[in-house]
Scaffold this active site. Structure first.
Site, PDB file in Angstrom:
ATOM      1  N   ASP A   1      15.672 -23.858  36.193  1.00 51.00           N
ATOM      2  CA  ASP A   1      16.092 -24.146  37.571  1.00 51.00           C
ATOM      3  C   ASP A   1      15.003 -23.715  38.562  1.00 51.00           C
ATOM      4  O   ASP A   1      14.373 -22.669  38.390  1.00 51.00           O
ATOM      5  CB  ASP A   1      17.387 -23.369  37.861  1.00 51.00           C
ATOM      6  CG  ASP A   1      17.897 -23.585  39.276  1.00 51.00           C
ATOM      7  OD1 ASP A   1      18.305 -24.717  39.586  1.00 51.00           O
ATOM      8  OD2 ASP A   1      17.878 -22.618  40.077  1.00 51.00           O
TER       9      ASP A   1
ATOM     10  N   GLU B   1      12.803 -28.011  36.440  1.00 59.01           N
ATOM     11  CA  GLU B   1      13.254 -28.735  37.626  1.00 59.01           C
ATOM     12  C   GLU B   1      12.188 -28.638  38.711  1.00 59.01           C
ATOM     13  O   GLU B   1      12.094 -27.638  39.429  1.00 59.01           O
ATOM     14  CB  GLU B   1      14.580 -28.163  38.159  1.00 59.01           C
ATOM     15  CG  GLU B   1      15.182 -29.044  39.241  1.00 59.01           C
ATOM     16  CD  GLU B   1      15.678 -28.312  40.471  1.00 59.01           C
ATOM     17  OE1 GLU B   1      16.252 -28.955  41.351  1.00 59.01           O
ATOM     18  OE2 GLU B   1      15.471 -27.084  40.574  1.00 59.01           O
TER      19      GLU B   1
HETATM   20  C1  AAO Z   1      23.887 -21.999  49.011  1.00 60.48           C
HETATM   21  C2  AAO Z   1      24.102 -22.516  50.410  1.00 60.48           C
HETATM   22  C3  AAO Z   1      22.927 -22.118  51.299  1.00 60.48           C
HETATM   23  C4  AAO Z   1      22.752 -20.601  51.271  1.00 60.48           C
HETATM   24  C5  AAO Z   1      22.564 -20.146  49.826  1.00 60.48           C
HETATM   25  C6  AAO Z   1      22.485 -18.653  49.696  1.00 60.48           C
HETATM   26  O1  AAO Z   1      24.248 -23.926  50.386  1.00 60.48           O
HETATM   27  O2  AAO Z   1      23.201 -22.538  52.621  1.00 60.48           O
HETATM   28  O3  AAO Z   1      21.608 -20.231  52.003  1.00 60.48           O
HETATM   29  O4  AAO Z   1      23.684 -20.599  49.041  1.00 60.48           O
HETATM   30  O5  AAO Z   1      23.638 -18.063  50.181  1.00 60.48           O
HETATM   31  C7  AAO Z   1      22.451 -24.783  44.759  1.00 60.48           C
HETATM   32  C8  AAO Z   1      22.884 -25.516  46.018  1.00 60.48           C
HETATM   33  C9  AAO Z   1      22.530 -24.752  47.261  1.00 60.48           C
HETATM   34  C10 AAO Z   1      23.064 -23.329  47.187  1.00 60.48           C
HETATM   35  C11 AAO Z   1      22.415 -22.697  45.970  1.00 60.48           C
HETATM   36  C12 AAO Z   1      22.829 -21.238  45.768  1.00 60.48           C
HETATM   37  O6  AAO Z   1      22.287 -26.799  46.041  1.00 60.48           O
HETATM   38  O7  AAO Z   1      23.134 -25.419  48.373  1.00 60.48           O
HETATM   39  O8  AAO Z   1      22.736 -22.616  48.375  1.00 60.48           O
HETATM   40  O9  AAO Z   1      22.837 -23.425  44.794  1.00 60.48           O
HETATM   41  O10 AAO Z   1      24.189 -21.134  45.675  1.00 60.48           O
HETATM   42  C13 AAO Z   1      15.271 -27.573  46.630  1.00 60.48           C
HETATM   43  C14 AAO Z   1      14.710 -26.919  45.383  1.00 60.48           C
HETATM   44  C15 AAO Z   1      15.482 -27.236  44.143  1.00 60.48           C
HETATM   45  C16 AAO Z   1      16.987 -27.044  44.332  1.00 60.48           C
HETATM   46  C17 AAO Z   1      17.410 -27.895  45.508  1.00 60.48           C
HETATM   47  C18 AAO Z   1      18.897 -27.783  45.804  1.00 60.48           C
HETATM   48  O11 AAO Z   1      13.347 -27.280  45.223  1.00 60.48           O
HETATM   49  O12 AAO Z   1      15.036 -26.345  43.125  1.00 60.48           O
HETATM   50  O13 AAO Z   1      16.686 -27.479  46.670  1.00 60.48           O
HETATM   51  N1  AAO Z   1      17.755 -27.356  43.111  1.00 60.48           N
HETATM   52  C19 AAO Z   1      18.169 -26.262  42.188  1.00 60.48           C
HETATM   53  C20 AAO Z   1      19.577 -26.495  41.654  1.00 60.48           C
HETATM   54  C21 AAO Z   1      20.581 -26.324  42.758  1.00 60.48           C
HETATM   55  C22 AAO Z   1      20.568 -24.893  43.264  1.00 60.48           C
HETATM   56  C23 AAO Z   1      19.227 -24.283  43.237  1.00 60.48           C
HETATM   57  C24 AAO Z   1      18.109 -24.928  42.763  1.00 60.48           C
HETATM   58  C25 AAO Z   1      19.130 -22.852  43.568  1.00 60.48           C
HETATM   59  O14 AAO Z   1      19.649 -27.730  41.031  1.00 60.48           O
HETATM   60  O15 AAO Z   1      21.881 -26.679  42.358  1.00 60.48           O
HETATM   61  O16 AAO Z   1      21.040 -24.864  44.628  1.00 60.48           O
HETATM   62  O17 AAO Z   1      19.366 -22.167  42.330  1.00 60.48           O
HETATM   63  C26 AAO Z   1      12.846 -31.193  49.559  1.00 60.48           C
HETATM   64  C27 AAO Z   1      12.055 -30.509  48.481  1.00 60.48           C
HETATM   65  C28 AAO Z   1      12.909 -30.074  47.325  1.00 60.48           C
HETATM   66  C29 AAO Z   1      14.114 -29.306  47.801  1.00 60.48           C
HETATM   67  C30 AAO Z   1      14.893 -30.205  48.785  1.00 60.48           C
HETATM   68  C31 AAO Z   1      16.167 -29.555  49.296  1.00 60.48           C
HETATM   69  O18 AAO Z   1      13.233 -32.487  49.085  1.00 60.48           O
HETATM   70  O19 AAO Z   1      11.049 -31.373  48.011  1.00 60.48           O
HETATM   71  O20 AAO Z   1      12.129 -29.253  46.475  1.00 60.48           O
HETATM   72  O21 AAO Z   1      14.933 -28.954  46.690  1.00 60.48           O
HETATM   73  O22 AAO Z   1      14.028 -30.484  49.877  1.00 60.48           O
HETATM   74  O23 AAO Z   1      15.850 -28.423  50.053  1.00 60.48           O
HETATM   75  C32 AAO Z   1      13.294 -36.233  50.890  1.00 60.48           C
HETATM   76  C33 AAO Z   1      11.980 -35.692  50.310  1.00 60.48           C
HETATM   77  C34 AAO Z   1      12.250 -34.606  49.298  1.00 60.48           C
HETATM   78  C35 AAO Z   1      13.029 -33.539  50.011  1.00 60.48           C
HETATM   79  C36 AAO Z   1      14.331 -34.165  50.473  1.00 60.48           C
HETATM   80  C37 AAO Z   1      15.268 -33.199  51.146  1.00 60.48           C
HETATM   81  O24 AAO Z   1      14.024 -36.920  49.855  1.00 60.48           O
HETATM   82  O25 AAO Z   1      11.273 -36.757  49.691  1.00 60.48           O
HETATM   83  O26 AAO Z   1      11.050 -34.074  48.763  1.00 60.48           O
HETATM   84  O27 AAO Z   1      14.064 -35.191  51.392  1.00 60.48           O
HETATM   85  O28 AAO Z   1      14.689 -32.712  52.331  1.00 60.48           O
END
Ligand code: AAO
Length: 513
Positions: A213, A249
């Site tokens: 992850d 990931e």
């Molecule tokens: C939760 C709350 C937060 C709080 C946090 C701590 O929602 O508000 O701050 O708790 O209290 C999952 C949930 C999160 C959650 C987290 C912890 O999705 O909402 O936070 O559990 O409970 C990035 C990462 C990627 C990650 C993804 C969600 O790079 O690794 O965000 N995925 C994994 C898991 C996921 C998990 C975590 C990681 C954490 O699969 O389930 O989170 O363990 C850009 C970047 C990406 C980035 C995205 C989203 O993407 O490139 O790297 O992913 O932003 O931030 C276009 C662009 C694209 C861009 C996208 C979105 O499509 O081309 O590049 O827009 O802007």
């Protein structure tokens, strides 16, 4: 260069583990998102093994923060409190039982390893964790691991907020907090060893590999350092010297400095362009058409096939988290979704992962699903509901079980039957009617145009009568769906009307009558 790589591999210096360690002729993984270990064990025995599934990606098994506002969101499992095997999916006994029973029927288990961080900075202190372990997020104190302030990157991150503020700065992405999650200092040997110890416990139980992850948020070399400490797989089920399958990931849609290719030395990477583009094509957005899929794969700027783990949707982007955007197809768009999954499973590119979801009360406000946090189907005490099986083989209790949909399950079998066969006999009408084969073992044809299709095309298959595995399947040498007649020269007639329940047909040699 090639010779050098071969030499490095021979010397054991190329660690990367790209092979999913499935039993031969079982080629796909299914993500049983949020399922309980007991249910997975039964699913391996009653369904996955008999239908040729290679393995299961399970939700993070370790102890996590219990979040009550919102009420037990699915994402609480991405906030580790310790590495005890103790979550809403079950305890360590149940986990071990699942791994054993699945391995015994030749279905592998891959663990979602959340090792980049612990819980969020605002996680508070106390024992509100799935096993009741004490922690104090404010002091960075996780005695059940144990980790303390020394083990986090607080001093290393240079943004004012301590958060990742820009994905254009590779130092922020690796050394700062991803959505406030306390970022582990993976350059420390203690942290690396602690993570490896957790993963080794799982390997010793019989786990076959890991999804890493948030790999993008770790330096490739730091990941490599803990992977180097991993044991070989348990010889009760795997041959001596087998390394765990690793898929990282890394969200790389282009446009950011961090590239998936930086991680190839460790294992495969998740190719997020795959689902984003396939969704765009099948929805016919941005002027895309299926005819353009002729050079699908590397030709579309994806990572090399032998470095890719691919999927149509994942647990994040099916609900607007992560990346991929609105084009992502999910079970909510069932007809298009089945076509996308069918295309993926027929096409030779990558290791394929099928999604298996739970239903939630999706509700959009200003284009955003405000219920994107909803956890798995649960009882009033917060425990996860079991997966019940209906008489028609679908699932109850709001488990969607896409992997049990006839079209998807039969395409998982198709992929096994055509394994190793080349991509062949491409045909298209210049629009959204396309077809291709896999050597002389299988053939698939789609009509995603708004008009009926009636064509004669080359299938590459031996002459005979075949049963379409989309509209039905072969049962007791009879076909419950459409029949396809392939003549001596390999040609066959296909008719698919625009109003067909599923506008595609797939045939393979094991479905020959
Ligand atoms: C939760 C709350 C937060 C709080 C946090 C701590 O929602 O508000 O701050 O708790 O209290 C999952 C949930 C999160 C959650 C987290 C912890 O999705 O909402 O936070 O559990 O409970 C990035 C990462 C990627 C990650 C993804 C969600 O790079 O690794 O965000 N995925 C994994 C898991 C996921 C998990 C975590 C990681 C954490 O699969 O389930 O989170 O363990 C850009 C970047 C990406 C980035 C995205 C989203 O993407 O490139 O790297 O992913 O932003 O931030 C276009 C662009 C694209 C861009 C996208 C979105 O499509 O081309 O590049 O827009 O802007």
């Amino acid at each position: 260069m090639k010779i050098l790589l071969l030499l490095l591999a021979a010397a054991g210096l190329c660690w990367g583990q790209y092979n999913p360690n499935t039993v031969p002729k079982r080629t796909s993984i299914v993500h049983l998102f949020e399922w309980r270990w007991q249910d997975i064990a039964e699913e391996c025995e009653r369904y996955l093994a008999p239908n040729g599934f290679g393995g299961v990606q399970v939700s993070p098994p370790n102890e996590n923060l219990v979040i009550t506002s919102p009420n037990r969101p699915w994402w609480e499992r991405y906030q580790p409190i310790s590495y005890k095997i103790c979550s809403r999916s079950g305890n360590e006994e149940q986990f071990k039982d699942m791994v054993k029973r699945c391995n015994d029927v030749g279905v592998r288990i891959y663990v979602d390893a959340v090792v980049n961080h612990m819980c969020g900075a605002a996680g508070g202190s106390g024992t509100h964790s799935t096993c009741g372990s004490y922690f104090n997020a404010g002091n960075r104190d996780f005695p059940a691991v144990p980790y303390s302030g020394w083990d986090f990157n607080d001093g290393k991150c240079h943004t004012g907020s301590g958060e990742i503020e820009s994905y254009n700065d590779i130092y922020q992405v690796r050394d700062c907090r991803l959505s406030s999650l306390l970022d582990l200092a993976l350059e420390k040997d203690y942290v690396r060893s602690t993570i490896a110890e957790y993963m080794n416990r799982l390997i010793d139980m019989g786990v076959a590999g890991f999804r890493i992850d948030a790999a993008k948020h770790m330096w490739p070399g730091d990941i490599r350092a803990f992977l180097d400490k991993l044991h070989d797989l348990n010889t009760q089920w795997f041959s001596e010297g087998t390394k765990p399958f690793i898929y990282q990931e890394v969200i790389d849609l282009g446009g950011e400095p961090i590239k998936g290719s930086e991680y190839f030395g460790n294992g495969r990477v998740t190719e997020f362009k795959y689902g984003a583009k396939l969704g765009t094509v099948i929805r016919k957005w941005d002027g895309e058409k299926m005819a353009y899929l002729k050079n699908w794969g590397e030709g579309w700027g994806f990572v090399p096939s032998d470095r890719a783990l691919v999927f149509v949707d994942n647990h994040d982007n099916q609900r607007g988290h992560g990346a991929g955007g609105a084009s992502i197809l999910t079970f909510w768009d069932a007809r298009l979704y089945k076509m996308a999954v069918g295309f993926m499973l027929a096409h030779p590119y990558g290791v394929t992962r099928v999604m298996s979801s739970f239903r939630w009360p999706r509700y959009f406000e200003n284009g955003k699903d405000v219920n994107d946090w909803y956890g798995p189907p649960s009882n009033s005490d917060g425990s996860t509901k079991s997966v019940t099986i209906n008489p028609d083989t679908t699932c109850g209790n709001d488990w969607v079980c896409e992997h049990r949909w006839r079209q998807i399950r039969n395409m998982v079998i198709f992929r096994n039957v055509v394994d190793g066969e080349p991509f062949s006999n491409w045909w298209d009408n210049g629009s959204n009617q396309v077809a291709f084969g896999r050597g002389n073992k299988g053939f698939i044809i789609f009509n995603n145009d708004d008009w009926n299709m009636n064509v004669y095309v080359q299938t590459g298959l031996p002459a005979g009568t075949y049963c379409d595995v989309i509209s039905g399947q072969k049962e007791n040498n009879q076909c419950t769906g459409k029949q396809v007649f392939v003549s001596g020269d390999g040609m066959a007639n296909f008719q698919i009307n625009t109003d067909a329940e599923d506008p595609f047909i797939a045939i393979h040699v094991d479905a020959k009558l």
